[in-house]
Motif scaffolding. Structure first.
Motif, PDB file in Angstrom:
ATOM      1  N   GLY A   1       3.614  -1.767   4.462  1.00 50.15           N
ATOM      2  CA  GLY A   1       2.828  -0.544   4.455  1.00 50.15           C
ATOM      3  C   GLY A   1       3.595   0.685   4.901  1.00 50.15           C
ATOM      4  N   ILE A   2       4.874   0.507   5.283  1.00 53.26           N
ATOM      5  CA  ILE A   2       5.683   1.654   5.712  1.00 53.26           C
ATOM      6  C   ILE A   2       6.061   2.494   4.497  1.00 53.26           C
ATOM      7  CG2 ILE A   2       7.848   2.387   6.798  1.00 53.26           C
ATOM      8  CD1 ILE A   2       7.800  -0.205   8.416  1.00 53.26           C
ATOM      9  N   ARG A   3       5.832   3.789   4.595  1.00 56.12           N
ATOM     10  CA  ARG A   3       6.226   4.706   3.504  1.00 56.12           C
ATOM     11  C   ARG A   3       7.680   5.118   3.757  1.00 56.12           C
ATOM     12  NH1 ARG A   3       1.664   9.207   3.151  1.00 56.12           N
ATOM     13  NH2 ARG A   3       3.088   9.909   1.479  1.00 56.12           N
TER      14      ARG A   3
ATOM     15  N   HIS B   1       9.642  -1.110  15.682  1.00 57.16           N
ATOM     16  CA  HIS B   1       9.601   0.332  15.936  1.00 57.16           C
ATOM     17  C   HIS B   1       9.331   0.529  17.416  1.00 57.16           C
ATOM     18  CE1 HIS B   1       7.634   4.407  15.996  1.00 57.16           C
ATOM     19  NE2 HIS B   1       8.730   4.658  15.280  1.00 57.16           N
ATOM     20  N   LYS B   2      10.257   1.187  18.094  1.00 57.52           N
ATOM     21  CA  LYS B   2      10.164   1.379  19.546  1.00 57.52           C
ATOM     22  C   LYS B   2       9.983   0.035  20.262  1.00 57.52           C
ATOM     23  CE  LYS B   2       8.371   6.095  19.260  1.00 57.52           C
ATOM     24  NZ  LYS B   2       7.283   7.030  19.644  1.00 57.52           N
ATOM     25  N   ASN B   3      10.794  -0.937  19.793  1.00 59.33           N
ATOM     26  CA  ASN B   3      10.829  -2.292  20.375  1.00 59.33           C
ATOM     27  C   ASN B   3       9.538  -3.086  20.180  1.00 59.33           C
ATOM     28  OD1 ASN B   3      13.480  -2.059  21.357  1.00 59.33           O
ATOM     29  ND2 ASN B   3      12.743  -0.948  23.157  1.00 59.33           N
ATOM     30  N   LYS B   4       8.659  -2.621  19.294  1.00 56.98           N
ATOM     31  CA  LYS B   4       7.436  -3.352  18.993  1.00 56.98           C
ATOM     32  C   LYS B   4       7.467  -3.820  17.543  1.00 56.98           C
ATOM     33  CE  LYS B   4       4.432  -1.029  22.353  1.00 56.98           C
ATOM     34  NZ  LYS B   4       3.199  -0.221  22.543  1.00 56.98           N
ATOM     35  N   LEU B   5       7.027  -5.067  17.326  1.00 52.74           N
ATOM     36  CA  LEU B   5       7.027  -5.639  15.988  1.00 52.74           C
ATOM     37  C   LEU B   5       6.020  -4.915  15.091  1.00 52.74           C
ATOM     38  CD1 LEU B   5       7.930  -7.949  14.057  1.00 52.74           C
ATOM     39  CD2 LEU B   5       6.001  -9.283  14.953  1.00 52.74           C
ATOM     40  N   VAL B   6       6.470  -4.517  13.915  1.00 49.63           N
ATOM     41  CA  VAL B   6       5.585  -3.911  12.910  1.00 49.63           C
ATOM     42  C   VAL B   6       4.943  -5.054  12.131  1.00 49.63           C
ATOM     43  CG1 VAL B   6       5.445  -2.423  10.887  1.00 49.63           C
ATOM     44  CG2 VAL B   6       7.050  -1.869  12.739  1.00 49.63           C
TER      45      VAL B   6
ATOM     46  N   ARG C   1      12.441   0.053  -2.865  1.00 47.94           N
ATOM     47  CA  ARG C   1      12.184  -0.333  -4.249  1.00 47.94           C
ATOM     48  C   ARG C   1      11.130  -1.441  -4.353  1.00 47.94           C
ATOM     49  NH1 ARG C   1      17.902   0.550  -5.036  1.00 47.94           N
ATOM     50  NH2 ARG C   1      18.334  -1.670  -4.684  1.00 47.94           N
ATOM     51  N   ASN C   2      11.118  -2.335  -3.337  1.00 44.27           N
ATOM     52  CA  ASN C   2      10.250  -3.502  -3.418  1.00 44.27           C
ATOM     53  C   ASN C   2       9.574  -3.729  -2.072  1.00 44.27           C
ATOM     54  OD1 ASN C   2       9.123  -6.079  -3.596  1.00 44.27           O
ATOM     55  ND2 ASN C   2      10.768  -6.853  -4.915  1.00 44.27           N
ATOM     56  N   SER C   3       8.260  -3.503  -2.007  1.00 45.22           N
ATOM     57  CA  SER C   3       7.527  -3.572  -0.732  1.00 45.22           C
ATOM     58  C   SER C   3       7.488  -4.984  -0.147  1.00 45.22           C
ATOM     59  CB  SER C   3       6.093  -3.059  -0.927  1.00 45.22           C
ATOM     60  OG  SER C   3       5.406  -3.861  -1.882  1.00 45.22           O
ATOM     61  N   SER C   4       7.728  -6.014  -0.982  1.00 44.00           N
ATOM     62  CA  SER C   4       7.685  -7.396  -0.473  1.00 44.00           C
ATOM     63  C   SER C   4       9.082  -7.930  -0.101  1.00 44.00           C
ATOM     64  CB  SER C   4       7.048  -8.319  -1.513  1.00 44.00           C
ATOM     65  OG  SER C   4       7.852  -8.374  -2.689  1.00 44.00           O
ATOM     66  N   TYR C   5      10.073  -7.104  -0.286  1.00 45.25           N
ATOM     67  CA  TYR C   5      11.462  -7.569  -0.038  1.00 45.25           C
ATOM     68  C   TYR C   5      11.654  -8.091   1.387  1.00 45.25           C
ATOM     69  CZ  TYR C   5      16.470  -7.319   0.932  1.00 45.25           C
ATOM     70  OH  TYR C   5      17.748  -7.622   1.326  1.00 45.25           O
ATOM     71  N   LEU C   6      11.174  -7.365   2.378  1.00 45.22           N
ATOM     72  CA  LEU C   6      11.372  -7.752   3.775  1.00 45.22           C
ATOM     73  C   LEU C   6      10.663  -9.070   4.087  1.00 45.22           C
ATOM     74  CD1 LEU C   6      10.910  -4.240   5.394  1.00 45.22           C
ATOM     75  CD2 LEU C   6      13.067  -5.428   4.990  1.00 45.22           C
ATOM     76  N   ARG C   7       9.427  -9.228   3.615  1.00 44.46           N
ATOM     77  CA  ARG C   7       8.682 -10.464   3.868  1.00 44.46           C
ATOM     78  C   ARG C   7       9.357 -11.657   3.213  1.00 44.46           C
ATOM     79  NH1 ARG C   7       5.520 -13.017   0.633  1.00 44.46           N
ATOM     80  NH2 ARG C   7       5.283 -11.227  -0.772  1.00 44.46           N
ATOM     81  N   ARG C   8       9.774 -11.487   1.964  1.00 45.05           N
ATOM     82  CA  ARG C   8      10.389 -12.595   1.232  1.00 45.05           C
ATOM     83  C   ARG C   8      11.730 -13.025   1.824  1.00 45.05           C
ATOM     84  NH1 ARG C   8      12.120 -11.541  -3.225  1.00 45.05           N
ATOM     85  NH2 ARG C   8      11.657  -9.341  -3.604  1.00 45.05           N
ATOM     86  N   ASN C   9      12.364 -12.135   2.551  1.00 50.22           N
ATOM     87  CA  ASN C   9      13.662 -12.459   3.154  1.00 50.22           C
ATOM     88  C   ASN C   9      13.589 -12.664   4.669  1.00 50.22           C
ATOM     89  OD1 ASN C   9      15.997 -12.179   1.014  1.00 50.22           O
ATOM     90  ND2 ASN C   9      14.491 -10.588   0.537  1.00 50.22           N
ATOM     91  N   ASP C  10      12.379 -12.885   5.158  1.00 50.62           N
ATOM     92  CA  ASP C  10      12.155 -13.208   6.582  1.00 50.62           C
ATOM     93  C   ASP C  10      12.738 -12.152   7.514  1.00 50.62           C
ATOM     94  OD1 ASP C  10      10.892 -15.504   5.798  1.00 50.62           O
ATOM     95  OD2 ASP C  10      12.633 -16.805   6.114  1.00 50.62           O
ATOM     96  N   ILE C  11      12.568 -10.877   7.153  1.00 43.40           N
ATOM     97  CA  ILE C  11      13.093  -9.787   7.973  1.00 43.40           C
ATOM     98  C   ILE C  11      11.950  -9.098   8.707  1.00 43.40           C
ATOM     99  CG2 ILE C  11      14.311  -7.572   7.952  1.00 43.40           C
ATOM    100  CD1 ILE C  11      15.840  -8.543   5.472  1.00 43.40           C
ATOM    101  N   ASN C  12      12.055  -9.118  10.031  1.00 41.88           N
ATOM    102  CA  ASN C  12      11.089  -8.406  10.871  1.00 41.88           C
ATOM    103  C   ASN C  12      11.552  -6.966  11.088  1.00 41.88           C
ATOM    104  OD1 ASN C  12       9.479 -10.653  11.191  1.00 41.88           O
ATOM    105  ND2 ASN C  12      10.377 -11.244  13.158  1.00 41.88           N
ATOM    106  N   VAL C  13      10.578  -6.077  11.228  1.00 47.83           N
ATOM    107  CA  VAL C  13      10.885  -4.669  11.486  1.00 47.83           C
ATOM    108  C   VAL C  13      10.291  -4.299  12.847  1.00 47.83           C
ATOM    109  CG1 VAL C  13      10.627  -2.290  10.685  1.00 47.83           C
ATOM    110  CG2 VAL C  13      10.846  -4.157   9.025  1.00 47.83           C
TER     111      VAL C  13
ATOM    112  N   VAL D   1      15.486  -7.287  11.961  1.00 43.71           N
ATOM    113  CA  VAL D   1      15.933  -8.579  12.499  1.00 43.71           C
ATOM    114  C   VAL D   1      15.515  -9.689  11.546  1.00 43.71           C
ATOM    115  CG1 VAL D   1      15.833 -10.198  14.429  1.00 43.71           C
ATOM    116  CG2 VAL D   1      15.735  -7.721  14.869  1.00 43.71           C
ATOM    117  N   GLN D   2      16.500 -10.471  11.095  1.00 46.46           N
ATOM    118  CA  GLN D   2      16.176 -11.586  10.200  1.00 46.46           C
ATOM    119  C   GLN D   2      15.931 -12.844  11.033  1.00 46.46           C
ATOM    120  OE1 GLN D   2      19.194 -12.863   7.289  1.00 46.46           O
ATOM    121  NE2 GLN D   2      17.574 -12.854   5.725  1.00 46.46           N
TER     122      GLN D   2
END
Length: 521
Positions: free
Chosen positions: A357-359, A347-352, A333-345, A373-374
């Motif tokens: 930009g993930i669809r 993929h295959k053990n590599k930081l996105v 719903r909100n593309s900035s949600y993860l950044r604003r809540n200090d959540i790292n993503v 990971v927060q």
């Protein structure tokens, strides 16, 4: 003279040998002595054995531990052991008295077939009930078996509890001790029935306080609450030792005990109650596979473990269930949600680098290839502390960034973990060492208590202020010793000569009461 001595010695040896082969009294003789009735001199063992085995089979659904009882009597040749051993000594009368007064423990006396047992016992009180011995066989077999069953059931109820909590509650993970074949055989071989009955009466201060309140209570609802909490006290839990931490879910409280003293008491938040009709809704979810149909069950489990690690400025590896229910929908719903809540993503053990930009719509919520990971910080849901202990439910004790929750009366609000009101105080008690406590305080930006540690604190703070990387650094501490942790569920207990009552926040009292009254009626 020598011949006389030899002859006398030979006679002594002969008498000894003859006495050593002295015939054991028969079952009939023992019964005749017990009942003081000569008709048992005509007791036919074979005929009685036949009646006994038929009676045993007919009572198979009535006996609480049929296999153990059958094993015992098969090995003992179907001898009416308890009647022979305990009728004349009045131990069976003592048993009857305890059964009739079992209401003081919250039991219905008819759980033990008390009326029938009393009636059978009365048959043998007079000498004229039976015209011949064969008429007594059926009553004698039934008296023996009902005596054994009532004795075993009553003792086991008080010693181990009416039910096995692990068979009643899906989230009860404490291995409580339960009766087995060996303990049943030992009971049936006990030397004094009355001594055993006295020994199992609840003697702890908590049990006696609840029992006294139960006896006096007139309100049925209050009596049920007291009865189920007496049952919880009957379960044999692992030894905690003198120093341990206890969390009581309905009280929303943590207490740290050291020997007989209380080191600290603090409020906690626990897991929220499962959705109503959880089992039915789960059946629907299993059929549809639609995650929107999956009901919530975040109830904190009841368990026993030990606190072994303490994390300061922890990262939060967000559980898959929370990702599916909360993180994924918010990220869509909100593309900035993860950044604003200090959540790292990852993929295959590599930081996105740019999770915005993930669809997300391209990914099935059931097959997300990402880890979330927060980072440590003021937005981290674990706060500044995480206390780890071994368990299979992926829960832990932790700080929280939502301090307002501790003002609520009902604090069953978490995803299952236990949030602490005073995590710093708890951490300092666990660590123990003053220098380590100061280092721990420094890690979260607090001034050390020991003035000798101030220089190191200011140097570390200055370095952080001038550093380009202002990220908090996670650190790990080990308690001075592993501390046992007991997570319990009591809705009534005695404190300061008064019974404290708490709401049945998860509805477990209701489930336990139903289970207790369903067992072997």
């Amino acid at each position: 003279m020598a011949r006389i001595f030899t002859l006398g010695f030979g006679i002594i040896i002969l008498v000894y040998v003859i006495s050593s082969f002295k015939k054991e009294p028969s079952v009939g003789e023992l019964l005749a002595e017990s009942f003081e009735n000569e008709i048992y001199d005509e007791f036919d063992t074979l005929a009685f054995d036949s009646v006994f085995t038929k009676t045993l089979d007919s009572l198979s659904t009535k006996l609480s531990d049929f296999q153990s009882i059958k094993t015992f009597y098969t090995k003992n040749g179907y001898c009416p052991t308890l009647v022979i051993r305990f009728y004349k000594s009045k131990n069976l009368d003592v048993l009857l008295n305890f059964l009739q007064n079992s209401t003081v423990h919250g039991f219905d006396p008819e759980r033990f077939s008390t009326t029938e047992f009393r009636s059978l016992l009365g048959y043998f009180k007079g000498n004229n009930e039976f015209n011949n011995v064969s008429q007594s066989y059926s009553a004698l077999a039934k008296l023996e078996l009902l005596s054994a069953n009532a004795y075993i059931k009553y003792i086991n109820y008080l010693k181990f509890g009416v039910v096995n909590p692990q068979k009643v509650f899906s989230r009860y993970f404490i291995n409580v001790k339960r009766p087995d074949v060996q303990s049943t055989i030992r009971l049936l071989n006990s030397g004094s029935m009355s001594d055993t009955l006295v020994s199992v009466q609840g003697k702890s201060l908590q049990y006696m306080a609840l029992q006294s309140a139960f006896i006096k209570a007139e309100n049925d609802s209050v009596r049920r609450t007291l009865a189920v909490n007496m049952e919880r006290l009957r379960w044999i839990l692992p030894q905690t030792g003198e120093d341990y931490v206890q969390v009581n879910i309905p009280d929303f409280t943590l207490i740290y005990f050291k020997q007989r003293d209380t080191l600290t008491t603090m409020k906690v938040c626990v897991g929220s109650k499962a959705d109503d009709d959880y089992e039915k809704k789960m059946d629907v979810f299993k059929k549809t596979g639609d995650y929107d149909d999956k009901p919530n069950n975040h109830e904190t489990p009841i368990l026993f473990s030990s606190i072994t690690l303490l994390y300061v400025n922890p990262v939060w590896n967000i559980p898959e269930s929370i990702v599916k229910k909360e993180i994924y929908p918010m990220a869509r719903r909100n593309s900035s949600y993860l950044r604003r809540n200090d959540i790292n993503v990852y993929h295959k053990n590599k930081l996105v680098n740019n999770p915005a930009g993930i669809r997300w719509s391209r990914y099935d919520v059931e097959k997300l290839p990402f880890l979330f990971v927060q980072r440590p910080g003021i937005k981290n849901s674990l706060g500044k502390f995480k206390f780890a202990f071994e368990n299979n439910s992926s829960i832990f004790l932790h700080d929280t960034n939502n301090k307002k929750a501790f003002k609520q009366s009902n604090r069953a609000i978490s995803h299952g973990c236990i949030r602490l009101e005073q995590p710093l105080k708890f951490a300092e008690l666990l660590v123990g060492d003053k220098d380590k406590c100061d280092k721990l305080r420094s890690d979260i930006g607090l001034v050390p208590i020991n003035k000798n540690n101030l220089a190191g604190y200011h140097m570390k703070r200055s370095h952080k202020l001038t550093s380009k990387d202002s990220q908090l650094t996670p650190s790990v501490y080990t308690p001075k010793k592993s501390v046992p942790l007991l997570i319990t569920y009591f809705t009534a207990w005695e404190m300061n000569n008064k019974i404290e009552y708490r709401p049945d926040v998860y509805g477990l009292d209701k489930d336990l009461w139903a289970a207790m009254n369903k067992i072997n009626r």
